[in-house]
Scaffold this motif. Structure first.
Motif, short mmCIF file in Angstrom:
data_model
loop_
_atom_site.label_atom_id
_atom_site.label_comp_id
_atom_site.label_asym_id
_atom_site.label_seq_id
_atom_site.Cartn_x
_atom_site.Cartn_y
_atom_site.Cartn_z
N SER A 143 17.53 5.92 12.47
CA SER A 143 17.58 6.16 10.94
C SER A 143 16.39 7.40 10.65
N SER A 144 15.27 7.08 11.09
CA SER A 144 13.98 8.04 10.77
C SER A 144 14.34 9.27 11.43
N PRO A 185 13.47 3.33 6.35
CA PRO A 185 13.10 4.92 6.50
C PRO A 185 13.33 5.63 5.34
N LEU A 186 14.38 5.39 4.69
CA LEU A 186 14.72 6.19 3.32
C LEU A 186 13.72 6.27 2.30
N VAL A 187 13.50 4.82 1.93
CA VAL A 187 12.72 4.68 1.00
C VAL A 187 11.19 5.11 1.18
N LEU A 188 10.65 4.95 2.41
CA LEU A 188 9.42 5.32 2.83
C LEU A 188 9.28 6.85 2.85
N ILE A 189 10.27 7.39 3.34
CA ILE A 189 10.10 8.80 3.65
C ILE A 189 10.18 9.57 2.44
N ALA A 213 18.99 11.83 3.58
CA ALA A 213 19.12 10.59 3.02
C ALA A 213 20.22 10.06 3.58
N LEU A 214 21.44 10.59 3.39
CA LEU A 214 22.68 10.05 3.52
C LEU A 214 22.94 9.93 5.33
N ALA A 215 22.57 10.72 5.84
CA ALA A 215 22.35 10.56 7.19
C ALA A 215 21.54 9.26 7.59
N GLY A 216 20.38 9.21 7.20
CA GLY A 216 19.41 8.04 7.64
C GLY A 216 20.06 6.72 7.18
N MET A 217 20.65 6.63 5.96
CA MET A 217 21.34 5.33 5.53
C MET A 217 22.51 5.12 6.42
N ILE A 218 23.28 5.86 6.79
CA ILE A 218 24.59 5.64 7.43
C ILE A 218 24.27 5.08 8.98
N PHE A 248 0.86 -1.08 -0.02
CA PHE A 248 -0.08 0.12 -0.08
C PHE A 248 0.84 1.31 -0.03
N LEU A 249 1.96 1.26 0.84
CA LEU A 249 2.59 2.49 0.99
C LEU A 249 3.62 2.92 -0.05
N VAL A 250 4.49 1.74 -0.50
CA VAL A 250 5.53 1.78 -1.28
C VAL A 250 5.46 1.41 -2.77
N ALA A 251 4.58 0.39 -2.93
CA ALA A 251 4.58 -0.26 -4.27
C ALA A 251 4.27 0.82 -5.34
#
Length: 506
Positions: free
Chosen positions: A477-478, A421-425, A437-442, A86-89
């Protein structure tokens, strides 16, 4: 059994040959099947690549050992998969096409945030290769156990046979081969997870409830002392668990938002209009398969108790039941289901890693003007290179006592925290920027690595036993994404314009 498995191998390699002739002329065809998969193929491909050997071995083994208290994992996964659809696809399907036709997850990150220096590409590609090595090791462990227990083959030889066949059909057929084989494998897994628990239940003489509610440690697991009878309480959903333990199990569902080999299927379906059909097919398959895996472990435990039988490796309960209660020809088909689960995930992981090496390293740093034919060739070479990395995964898998579920849980948490969190946000928040994005991934990736592997203890217990690592990883991450994005410059107009364009499309 050998006849059944031989037919299975022939079909898989045949599909690879078919896909080689159909859709490998350009990089989009090789990496995403030309974004033209039907809802049924995309759904079962996503499910089969998701539910690796842990669905037929790891989860039934956990149910056999602990009973319903481990079923919270299955509930969390079903809920997470539903939320993912529902949220990503839909948004990811549209965004990746609008964002310069992104064909990999690192590609999407770079195009979404206009990362001209390719920092996001490189770091996300490194994270993919790191955690997929752990993930792949869980698959080859399952393959080694299968061949050792069913064919008297050495555990080590089973590791190499499993890896070899997957590499061959992935190498030649690319994404289409992986998706079509996943479709067939998903059907085999689905039928097997319905047949095994139903037939096992029909062979029980006593009530499952009565047998499992009175199960003791000596009956099911063999006790240190023959006269020791420790109650297992297998039908208690809260046995030996706390609220934190249940949260940890349910938190598996958070991992879906960040699994590259699963969400790439959303990018490959032929139209966003096909998403509802894909969701219905995918969720039906997953729900029934998860129920089948749970019942396989429970009914298997009841069968073993009734017949006063003990098994060494509890994660082989599906194998044991297949050989005990079925004709060898059917048993071979059921064993092929385990191979299907293993191979569908490993092949998807090989292709994702190959895609990252091709699109995120070769094309960016070595030859920006590479032709489509050259990129497909590089993609195939990358599969072979990733297979060499898989040799390290095989090395990790040499420990026969490795838990399939434990190996999967570490990699699952890593991807879920680093990318989830990176994909969703990124799909919903226009203000998110490159720095966030960089901060959340790391932060997500480092948190999980520290949580599982750093020698940190609290009250004498390693921190990984306190709560599942994806929980702190996802939360931190979020927070990093939001705080850093708000604390740095707003994204450029070209980035917000692309976001608005995607919004209009949905």
């Amino acid at each position: 059994m050998i006849i059944s498995l031989a037919l299975y191998f022939v079909v898989m390699l045949g599909i690879g040959l078919y896909a080689y002739k159909q859709s490998t002329s350009d990089v989009s065809g090789y990496m995403l099947g030309g974004r033209n998969l039907s809802p049924s193929v995309a759904a079962l491909s996503a499910g089969a690549s998701d539910m690796s050997g842990w669905l037929l071995m790891g989860l039934p083994g956990a149910m056999y050992l602990f009973g319903l208290s481990k079923a919270w994992i299955a509930i969390g996964l079903v809920a997470g998969a539903w939320a993912n659809y529902f949220l990503v696809a839909p948004r990811l399907r549209v965004y990746t096409e609008k964002a310069n036709d992104s064909v990999t997850i690192p590609d999407y990150f770079a195009n979404r945030f206009a990362d001209n220096k390719n920092i996001l590409r490189v770091i996300s590609a490194i994270i993919i290769i790191l955690f997929f090595t752990l993930y792949t090791s869980s698959g080859v462990v399952a393959g080694g156990k299968l061949f050792e227990n069913s064919f008297d083959m050495s555990y080590e030889m089973g590791l190499y046979v499993t890896t070899g066949v997957v590499v061959i059909y992935t190498l030649f057929g690319g994404f289409l081969a992986v998706s079509l084989t996943d479709f067939v494998q998903g059907c085999i897994m689905f039928l097997s997870l319905l047949i095994v628990p139903i037939v096992t239940y029909s062979m029980l003489d006593n009530s499952v409830v009565d047998t499992l509610s009175t199960a003791t440690y000596d009956l099911l697991l063999s006790a240190p002392k023959p006269d020791e009878k420790v109650p297992l309480d297998m039908l208690n959903w809260f046995a030996g668990g706390s609220v934190v333990a249940i949260i940890s199990a349910l938190a598996w569902g958070l991992g879906y938002f960040g699994q590259p080999h699963i969400i790439v299927r959303f990018m490959s379906v032929r139209s966003v209009k096909d998403m509802p059909a894909m969701r219905r097919i995918g969720m039906s398959w997953m729900t029934l398969s998860a129920i089948g895996a749970v019942l396989t472990g429970l009914f298997g435990a009841a069968y073993m108790i009734e017949n006063q039988m003990l098994i060494g490796d509890k994660e082989t309960i599906f194998l044991v039941l297949s050989e005990l209660v079925f004709h060898p020809l059917i048993a071979g088909f059921l064993l092929a289901a385990i191979l299907a689960a293993i191979m569908s995930t490993i092949s998807s992981q090989l292709l994702v890693c190959s895609s990252s090496l091709t699109e995120d390293f070769y094309k960016i740093y070595l030859n920006r003007s590479a032709s489509q034919t050259e990129l497909v060739l590089v993609g195939r070479i990358s599969v072979a290179l990733v297979a060499l990395v898989a040799m390290f995964a095989i090395y990790l898998a040499y420990d026969k006592d490795s838990s399939i579920l434990d190996l999967v849980s570490n990699a699952w948490a890593g991807f879920g925290a680093a990318f989830g969190p990176l994909v969703l946000i990124s799909l919903y928040w226009k203000r998110m920027n490159f720095e966030g994005a960089l901060a959340g991934m790391i932060v997500g990736a480092v948190t999980v690595l520290v949580w599982f592997y750093a020698p940190i203890k609290v009250n004498g217990e390693h921190i990984s036993t306190l709560i599942y690592g994806i929980v702190p990883g996802f939360i931190l991450s979020s927070i990093a994404i939001v705080v850093v994005s708000l604390g740095t410059k707003a994204p450029k107009k070209e980035i917000t314009d692309l976001f608005d364009e995607v919004e209009k499309e949905l």
